[in-house]
Every structure is written in C-alpha cells, then in structure tokens.
Scaffold this active site. Structure first.
Site, PDB file in Angstrom:
ATOM      1  N   ASP A 136     -47.281  36.841   4.429  1.00  0.00           N
ATOM      2  CA  ASP A 136     -47.225  35.453   3.951  1.00  0.00           C
ATOM      3  C   ASP A 136     -46.805  34.547   5.100  1.00  0.00           C
ATOM      4  O   ASP A 136     -47.426  33.512   5.359  1.00  0.00           O
ATOM      5  CB  ASP A 136     -46.230  35.355   2.791  1.00  0.00           C
ATOM      6  CG  ASP A 136     -46.091  33.928   2.280  1.00  0.00           C
ATOM      7  OD1 ASP A 136     -47.130  33.278   2.084  1.00  0.00           O
ATOM      8  OD2 ASP A 136     -44.949  33.467   2.110  1.00  0.00           O
ATOM      9  N   TYR A 190     -41.981  40.963  -3.089  1.00  0.00           N
ATOM     10  CA  TYR A 190     -42.494  40.051  -4.111  1.00  0.00           C
ATOM     11  C   TYR A 190     -42.401  40.665  -5.505  1.00  0.00           C
ATOM     12  O   TYR A 190     -42.344  39.937  -6.495  1.00  0.00           O
ATOM     13  CB  TYR A 190     -43.960  39.696  -3.825  1.00  0.00           C
ATOM     14  CG  TYR A 190     -44.166  38.509  -2.934  1.00  0.00           C
ATOM     15  CD1 TYR A 190     -43.651  38.484  -1.643  1.00  0.00           C
ATOM     16  CD2 TYR A 190     -44.906  37.413  -3.372  1.00  0.00           C
ATOM     17  CE1 TYR A 190     -43.864  37.393  -0.813  1.00  0.00           C
ATOM     18  CE2 TYR A 190     -45.122  36.321  -2.547  1.00  0.00           C
ATOM     19  CZ  TYR A 190     -44.601  36.312  -1.275  1.00  0.00           C
ATOM     20  OH  TYR A 190     -44.820  35.236  -0.460  1.00  0.00           O
ATOM     21  N   LYS A 248     -40.338  45.697  10.248  1.00  0.00           N
ATOM     22  CA  LYS A 248     -38.983  45.440  10.756  1.00  0.00           C
ATOM     23  C   LYS A 248     -38.244  46.780  10.733  1.00  0.00           C
ATOM     24  O   LYS A 248     -37.179  46.932  10.117  1.00  0.00           O
ATOM     25  CB  LYS A 248     -38.311  44.366   9.878  1.00  0.00           C
ATOM     26  CG  LYS A 248     -36.992  43.846  10.408  1.00  0.00           C
ATOM     27  CD  LYS A 248     -37.100  42.964  11.634  1.00  0.00           C
ATOM     28  CE  LYS A 248     -35.713  42.642  12.176  1.00  0.00           C
ATOM     29  NZ  LYS A 248     -35.742  41.914  13.464  1.00  0.00           N
ATOM     30  N   ASP A 296     -40.419  39.761  13.982  1.00  0.00           N
ATOM     31  CA  ASP A 296     -39.916  38.605  14.730  1.00  0.00           C
ATOM     32  C   ASP A 296     -40.678  38.454  16.049  1.00  0.00           C
ATOM     33  O   ASP A 296     -41.103  37.367  16.436  1.00  0.00           O
ATOM     34  CB  ASP A 296     -38.394  38.686  14.953  1.00  0.00           C
ATOM     35  CG  ASP A 296     -37.926  40.037  15.473  1.00  0.00           C
ATOM     36  OD1 ASP A 296     -38.733  40.993  15.518  1.00  0.00           O
ATOM     37  OD2 ASP A 296     -36.740  40.140  15.860  1.00  0.00           O
ATOM     38  N   ASP A 313     -49.294  31.826   7.764  1.00  0.00           N
ATOM     39  CA  ASP A 313     -49.115  30.382   7.956  1.00  0.00           C
ATOM     40  C   ASP A 313     -49.123  30.039   9.450  1.00  0.00           C
ATOM     41  O   ASP A 313     -49.679  29.021   9.860  1.00  0.00           O
ATOM     42  CB  ASP A 313     -47.796  29.884   7.324  1.00  0.00           C
ATOM     43  CG  ASP A 313     -48.001  29.366   5.904  1.00  0.00           C
ATOM     44  OD1 ASP A 313     -48.822  29.954   5.173  1.00  0.00           O
ATOM     45  OD2 ASP A 313     -47.347  28.368   5.527  1.00  0.00           O
TER      46      ASP A 313
HETATM   47  C1  IPM Z   1     -49.756  32.235  -0.398  1.00  0.00           C
HETATM   48  C2  IPM Z   1     -48.733  31.410  -1.119  1.00  0.00           C
HETATM   49  C3  IPM Z   1     -48.188  32.207  -2.307  1.00  0.00           C
HETATM   50  C4  IPM Z   1     -47.520  33.445  -1.767  1.00  0.00           C
HETATM   51  C5  IPM Z   1     -47.250  31.424  -3.244  1.00  0.00           C
HETATM   52  C6  IPM Z   1     -47.880  30.156  -3.742  1.00  0.00           C
HETATM   53  C7  IPM Z   1     -46.780  32.280  -4.391  1.00  0.00           C
HETATM   54  O1  IPM Z   1     -47.728  30.995  -0.256  1.00  0.00           O
HETATM   55  O2  IPM Z   1     -50.746  32.650  -1.036  1.00  0.00           O
HETATM   56  O3  IPM Z   1     -49.590  32.480   0.800  1.00  0.00           O
HETATM   57  O4  IPM Z   1     -46.349  33.401  -1.354  1.00  0.00           O
HETATM   58  O5  IPM Z   1     -48.158  34.491  -1.762  1.00  0.00           O
HETATM   59 MN    MN Z   2     -48.098  31.503   1.835  1.00  0.00          MN
END
Ligand code: IPM
Ligand code: MN
Length: 353
Positions: free
Chosen positions: A243, A141, A187, A219, A247
């Site tokens: 990240d 990032y 990884k 993975d 999710d």
């Molecule tokens: C998160 C989001 C952010 C990230 C974006 C909005 C920059 O996806 O906080 O998980 O990738 O960190």
């Molecule tokens: Mn995110």
C-alpha cells in the site's frame, strides 16, 4: 451472450472517473464487437447513506455474477468517524476478501510527456518500468486479534505459507514475462512474520532458477524507489508495505492520478485506480480520469485477454498526453489544462485513430 461487468463508482471523484471509464469501455467494446452488460451498484459511503451499510449483499452478489468489476474509489470526510466496520474502506476490504483478490498488480511506468513534470529528475526517472505485486487479502489488514480500547490499540500481522506461496508464484511468473528480476520487500530485521515471508519466498524460488531473487527491507525500498527506481522490475510485498510503496510509485509516474491497478484471484478480478476518492476536488470535474481509464486497459489485458484493445487504450492515453492535454494534477506551464470530461473526450477521440 453479453459479458457482465459490475461498475462500482463509490464516493468522491469515483463517480466522475467511473463515467469516463464507462465511456471508454463501451467505445472499445463496440470496436471489438463485444456485447457488454454494465450494471452499476453502490459501495462505500454512498451505500452507507442509502442502505446503512457500506457493502450490501446485493452489490456483492452482482460482483459474484460478473466477469469483472470496475471500482472508482471509496471514502470521504463525511464517513471518517463511523465505527470501523461501517467505514467506506471496510467495504473495499470486505469486497477484496470475499472475491479472493489476493494479487494486486500496480504497474509504474514513465510517460515520456510527463517526465519533466515529476518532482524527481529526468535522469532518475528515464527507463523506469516496474510493477508492484501487493498481497491483498492477508497481513495486518486482516489479522486477528485487532481492536482498540481506552489504553491501547492493536493489530496482528500474520501470513500463512499458502498465502505467501501463491503471491510469490505470481511474482516469479510475472518476472518471466519481464526482466526476470524479483525484489521481495519485507522487514525481516525486526518482524518474525517477515522472516517467515522471506524464507517461504526463497523456497518458492527453487522452482524458478531462471529468475533473479533479491530481498530488501521496506524502509530501504522506500528510499531506493526515489533514489534509483530503474533497479526494480517486479516488487513483491505484503499488504501494508505494498500500500505504502505503491503510493511512492504513483509519484514516480508524475501523479497518483496516473496509476491503475488490477486485483486478481482464482475466480474474480477487480480493476481500480491506486488513488483515493479525493473529496477535496470531488464534484468539480477536475479529477484525472487516466488511472481509471488505464484500469480498463488492464481489464482488457487480464480478463478478456484482448491485448489489442488494451494497447489501443494505452496508446490513446499517450497520444493525448503528447498533445499537451493535462488535468490539474499533472499540469505545468505551457500545457493545455482540461477537465475530467474534456480529458475523456480527447482520449476517446484518439481511440478512433
Ligand atoms: C488502496 C487504498 C485502500 C488500501 C484503502 C482505501 C482501504 O489506500 O487501495 O491503496 O489501503 O488498500
Ligand atoms: Mn493506498
């Protein structure tokens, strides 16, 4: 003296769920006789529209002067084609970096009331309780060089020893308060940066012989999270992998609309839901405010060290779900469909119990 908290609603559903969070925050603070001073500032696309930049010095200064920051979400179609540093997301990254928020805590727990609404089977989910510690101010990032030209685009994934050490320490300390197991995700079969990560985490582990440390490729971790999420206690990983994995963790809990987070550093703390600004449902009073409200609970836990207040909020969320109230993202047949504001009212009514 009043406790200063900066509210950054941001874009899309951010403004709607922030209104919910502010109501809950004020209510709970009142119960504990805390004197709050809340100040709201723009960030992301909303700031770009008003000031031509997604993060102003004024907003940044407000955060520096606060004990905690609450953030909604940033981003939206409208700003997608802006140059990189003008994008709403760039503001969030700059804010995280400026405040030194290297430790992003993303807990995934199962709500009993939602377990049958998940796309995963009850047998797989039952008993799941893990937390993702995502390194938040380094990795790909932020690595240089970065850029794109006509014929290629490039980014750099890099980690320094101190960056890995401090997040590893957080993971082992967190594990001590939990089930004493850390899974470091990387990884290392392909990336040198991951080999260095793995070696450094192992070195830090020497100070934590009471904690079980294992390593997993990212993975495989993605697969294992949906195959058998119970095997995880504390997952520690780099910025990008965290990240992605968080999710997945969101869906384990039923909806990304349920997952709160705390971003912690030496001096500052920011609390925000894991989900984004959901421009497709923005302004419709449909968004699930629970991840945002649960982020307020995390604020009481980490910043104010008020476990009683934090538990009061999480209990109210659980009671409200047990009563059958659901926003659209977690709705199944037989539930009572409610709006953002109705869900917030129900939760506040349950806080009073
Ligand atoms: C998160 C989001 C952010 C990230 C974006 C909005 C920059 O996806 O906080 O998980 O990738 O960190
Ligand atoms: Mn995110």
């Amino acid at each position: 003296m009043a406790v200063k908290i900066t509210l950054l609603p941001g874009d899309g559903i951010g403004t709607e769920i922030m209104a919910s969070a502010a109501q809950v925050l004020s209510y709970v603070a009142g119960k504990f006789n805390m004197d709050l001073s809340l100040s709201e500032h723009l960030i992301g696309g909303a700031s770009y529209d008003a000031h031509g930049t997604p993060l102003t010095q004024e907003t940044l200064d407000a955060c520096y002067q606060s004990e905690a920051v609450l953030l909604g979400a940033v981003g939206g179609y409208k700003w997608e084609n802006l140059e990189h540093k003008m994008k709403p997301e760039a503001a969030l990254l700059k804010l995280r970096k400026s405040l030194g928020l290297f430790n992003n805590v993303r807990p995934a727990k199962i709500y009993k009331a939602l377990i049958d609404g998940s796309s995963l089977k009850r047998e797989v989910l039952e008993g799941t309780d893990f937390v993702v510690l995502r390194e938040l101010t380094g990795g790909i990032y932020f690595g240089e060089p970065r850029g794109y030209a006509d014929k290629k685009g490039w980014n750099t994934m890099e980690y320094t020893r101190p960056e890995i050490e401090r997040i590893a320490i957080q993971a082992f300390e967190m594990a001590r308060l939990r089930d004493k197991r850390v899974m470091s995700v990387d990884k290392a079969n392909v990336l040198e940066v991951s080999q260095f990560w793995r070696k450094t985490v192992a070195e830090v582990h020497e100070q934590y012989p009471d904690i079980d440390l294992k390593n997993m490729y990212v993975d495989n971790a993605a697969m294992q999270l949906v195959r058998n999420p119970r095997q995880f206690d504390v997952i520690v990983t780099s910025n990008l992998f965290g990240d992605i994995l968080s999710d997945i963790a969101g869906m384990i809990t039923g909806s990304l609309g349920m997952l709160p987070s705390a971003s912690l550093g030496e001096k500052y703390a920011l609390y925000e839901p894991v989900h984004g600004s959901a421009p497709d449902i923005a302004g419709q009073n449909k968004a699930n405010p629970i991840a945002m409200i649960d982020s307020v609970a995390m604020m009481f836990h980490y910043t104010f060290r008020n476990q009683q207040a934090a538990t009061m909020i999480t209990n109210a969320i659980e009671t409200t779900l047990a009563q059958g109230y659901r926003t659209a993202d977690i709705f199944s047949d037989g539930d009572t469909l409610v709006s953002t504001t109705e869900m917030t009212e129900k939760i506040i009514a349950n806080l009073a119990l």
